[in-house]
Enzyme design. Structure first.
Site, PDB file in Angstrom:
ATOM      1  N   GLU A  79     -28.111 -28.810  16.669  1.00  0.00           N
ATOM      2  CA  GLU A  79     -27.126 -29.669  17.197  1.00  0.00           C
ATOM      3  C   GLU A  79     -27.645 -30.348  18.631  1.00  0.00           C
ATOM      4  O   GLU A  79     -27.165 -30.152  19.710  1.00  0.00           O
ATOM      5  CB  GLU A  79     -25.781 -28.729  17.747  1.00  0.00           C
ATOM      6  N   GLU A  89     -23.406 -24.289   9.837  1.00  0.00           N
ATOM      7  CA  GLU A  89     -22.679 -23.412  10.544  1.00  0.00           C
ATOM      8  C   GLU A  89     -21.070 -24.039  10.121  1.00  0.00           C
ATOM      9  O   GLU A  89     -21.005 -25.196   9.940  1.00  0.00           O
ATOM     10  CB  GLU A  89     -22.954 -23.759  12.139  1.00  0.00           C
TER      11      GLU A  89
HETATM   12  O1  IFM Z   1     -21.631 -20.704  19.045  1.00  0.00           O
HETATM   13  C1  IFM Z   1     -21.845 -22.120  18.837  1.00  0.00           C
HETATM   14  C2  IFM Z   1     -23.410 -22.360  18.520  1.00  0.00           C
HETATM   15  O2  IFM Z   1     -24.284 -21.740  19.073  1.00  0.00           O
HETATM   16  C3  IFM Z   1     -23.405 -23.710  17.766  1.00  0.00           C
HETATM   17  N1  IFM Z   1     -22.531 -24.386  17.094  1.00  0.00           N
HETATM   18  C4  IFM Z   1     -20.970 -24.193  17.351  1.00  0.00           C
HETATM   19  C5  IFM Z   1     -21.008 -22.565  17.817  1.00  0.00           C
HETATM   20  C6  IFM Z   1     -19.322 -22.410  18.069  1.00  0.00           C
HETATM   21  O3  IFM Z   1     -19.208 -23.007  19.415  1.00  0.00           O
END
Ligand code: IFM
Length: 459
Positions: free
Chosen positions: A174, A360
């Site tokens: 990210e 994710e």
């Molecule tokens: O916990 C985070 C993760 O570190 C990065 N993506 C989003 C998740 C939830 O906020």
């Protein structure tokens, strides 16, 4: 939508046979062991010690104590029936500001990777999931161009050590969050609030990705490399030309600012025009380096956004509209599985990555333990509906090759501390007891896993 895997047409068998099924975590959020085996402080150790930065005043100093409990945690991942596990490597366990790599830090990831392989879990390491050594922040962090060479030195050390067993590598998690939460709104470490710094940081993150790709390929025969991006489907609040233009600008900085240069299109011109004096310094050859061909794109998908024009608000004169009457998680994030489908279709249509992995996807609810169990029906429903959308998207011909649920464990949720639980496994942070939630049991039933019983020597 029913939550019962047996009552739906949704089953693992409906996905490609070689599909990658995993869960995802990150080092600072779960490891703890802040000063163990030569780990130095990261920007998150510094940031969380500053009053008011973390909602509950906590830090990742202990977190899930995964540094010591990793065999149990990998047993849980194996018991779910997953065939992969996404984790991140803590840069501050390997290097501070330079010098020789810390052997004990590398040893830890060596053991962890061997532990995954022994359990039939493909290791999917992320090289940067936000825990920058503080010593490098003291030299300017992501705002200073020199950081890209520190990053490639770190990547070189890690991939030399693990590359004989790990073919797939995710460079960054990210980049939007590293740059914008870290340097524009200041919600994340290092807590800076300055548009020009944020954009310069974003350029250095992207450049460090591009320069790391050939390093990984040189050290790892047959390497498969990509970055994991947080992307959002974006819609204008109304049909007005102002809202449509604002939504386009917002999409520019949220999505295209990262996708376009990674796929050789350079930075989007509309965003460069909107940010004017805050545009990053780009040197000759940078854009070519950033566009180094990759093997996959990672999508971290959570929620869509609706945007309205807002003259004078932020660099883009746009604001996120809070829509009433839509389903939301406890974090307030809109639940929209079809948004993930739209995004996947868009990435495929506009950028044509060789493969896409959902690196994710997950949800946060206020879980409670009742008689030793956690009945998180909303998370189960969230998971099932996103998997149904994913299945349809693959059937449409979008080359999605894997899905990683966020997260294996409840963990340190950055500025929210321990107030937000995203895990398929409940963690009692006082005792470190793990309890598989109903959502974890659903995922296990879906994947055909068997309850976790360790067959492996504990570390
Ligand atoms: O916990 C985070 C993760 O570190 C990065 N993506 C989003 C998740 C939830 O906020």
């Amino acid at each position: 939508m029913t939550n019962n895997v047996h009552d739906t047409a949704l089953a693992r068998g409906g996905f490609p046979a070689d599909f990658i099924w995993g869960t995802s975590t990150s080092s600072y959020q779960i490891e703890g062991a802040r000063h163990e085996d030569g780990r130095v402080d990261s920007i998150w150790d510094t940031f969380s010690a500053q009053p008011g930065r973390i909602r509950d005043g906590s830090s990742g100093a202990i977190a899930c104590d995964h540094y010591h409990r990793w065999p149990e945690d990998l047993d849980i991942a194996r018991g779910l029936g997953t065939n992969a596990y996404r984790f991140s490597i803590a840069w501050p366990r390997i290097f501070g500001a330079g010098g020789a790599p810390n052997t004990k830090g590398l040893d830890f990831y060596d053991r962890l990777v061997d532990g995954m392989l022994a359990r039939g879990l493909q290791p999917w390491p992320t090289l940067y999931h936000w825990d920058l050594p503080q010593a490098l922040q003291d030299r300017g962090g992501w705002m200073a161009r020199d950081i890209v060479h520190h990053f490639t030195d770190y990547v070189d050390a890690v991939t030399r050590r693990l590359g004989d067993r790990v073919p797939q590598w995710i460079t960054h998690n990210e980049p939007w969050c590293t740059a914008m939460h870290g340097h524009m709104d200041g919600m994340h470490a290092p807590g800076i609030r300055d548009v020009a710094s944020a954009l310069q940081a974003s350029h250095h993150v992207l450049l460090s990705h591009g320069l790391a790709v050939p390093v990984i390929r040189a050290n790892v025969p047959g390497a498969r490399v990509g970055a994991a991006l947080s992307l959002h489907p974006i819609r204008p609040a109304t049909d007005s030309p102002e809202d449509i233009a604002a939504a386009n600008r917002h999409d520019g900085l949220r999505n295209r600012w990262f996708l376009d240069p990674l796929f050789g299109k350079g930075y989007p011109r509309d965003v460069l025009e909107a940010v004017r004096d805050a545009a990053p310094r780009i040197e000759a050859g940078d854009l070519e380096a950033i566009a180094a061909p990759t093997d996959f794109t990672g999508l971290n998908y959570y929620f869509p956004e609706v945007i309205a024009a807002a003259p004078g608000e932020g660099p883009l004169h746009a604001r996120v509209v809070h829509r009433e009457g839509v389903e939301r998680t406890a974090f307030g994030w809109e639940v929209a599985p079809e948004g993930m489908a739209r995004l996947l279709e868009r990435i495929h249509a506009e950028y044509r990555p060789k493969a896409i992995y959902v690196t994710e996807n997950g949800s946060c609810y206020d879980d409670a333990v009742e008689d030793g169990q956690v009945h998180d029906a909303q998370r189960t429903s969230y998971l099932a509906r996103h998997l149904a959308a994913l299945k349809d998207t693959i059937a449409q011909g979008v080359p999605v090759a894997g899905y990683f649920a966020w997260s294996l464990l409840d963990n340190f949720e950055w500025a929210e501390g321990y107030t937000r639980r995203f895990g398929l496994t409940y963690v009692d942070f006082a005792t470190q007891q793990r309890i598989l939630k109903d959502s974890g049991k659903w995922y296990r039933a879906f994947l055909g896993g068997t309850p976790a019983v360790s067959k492996f020597p504990q570390a």
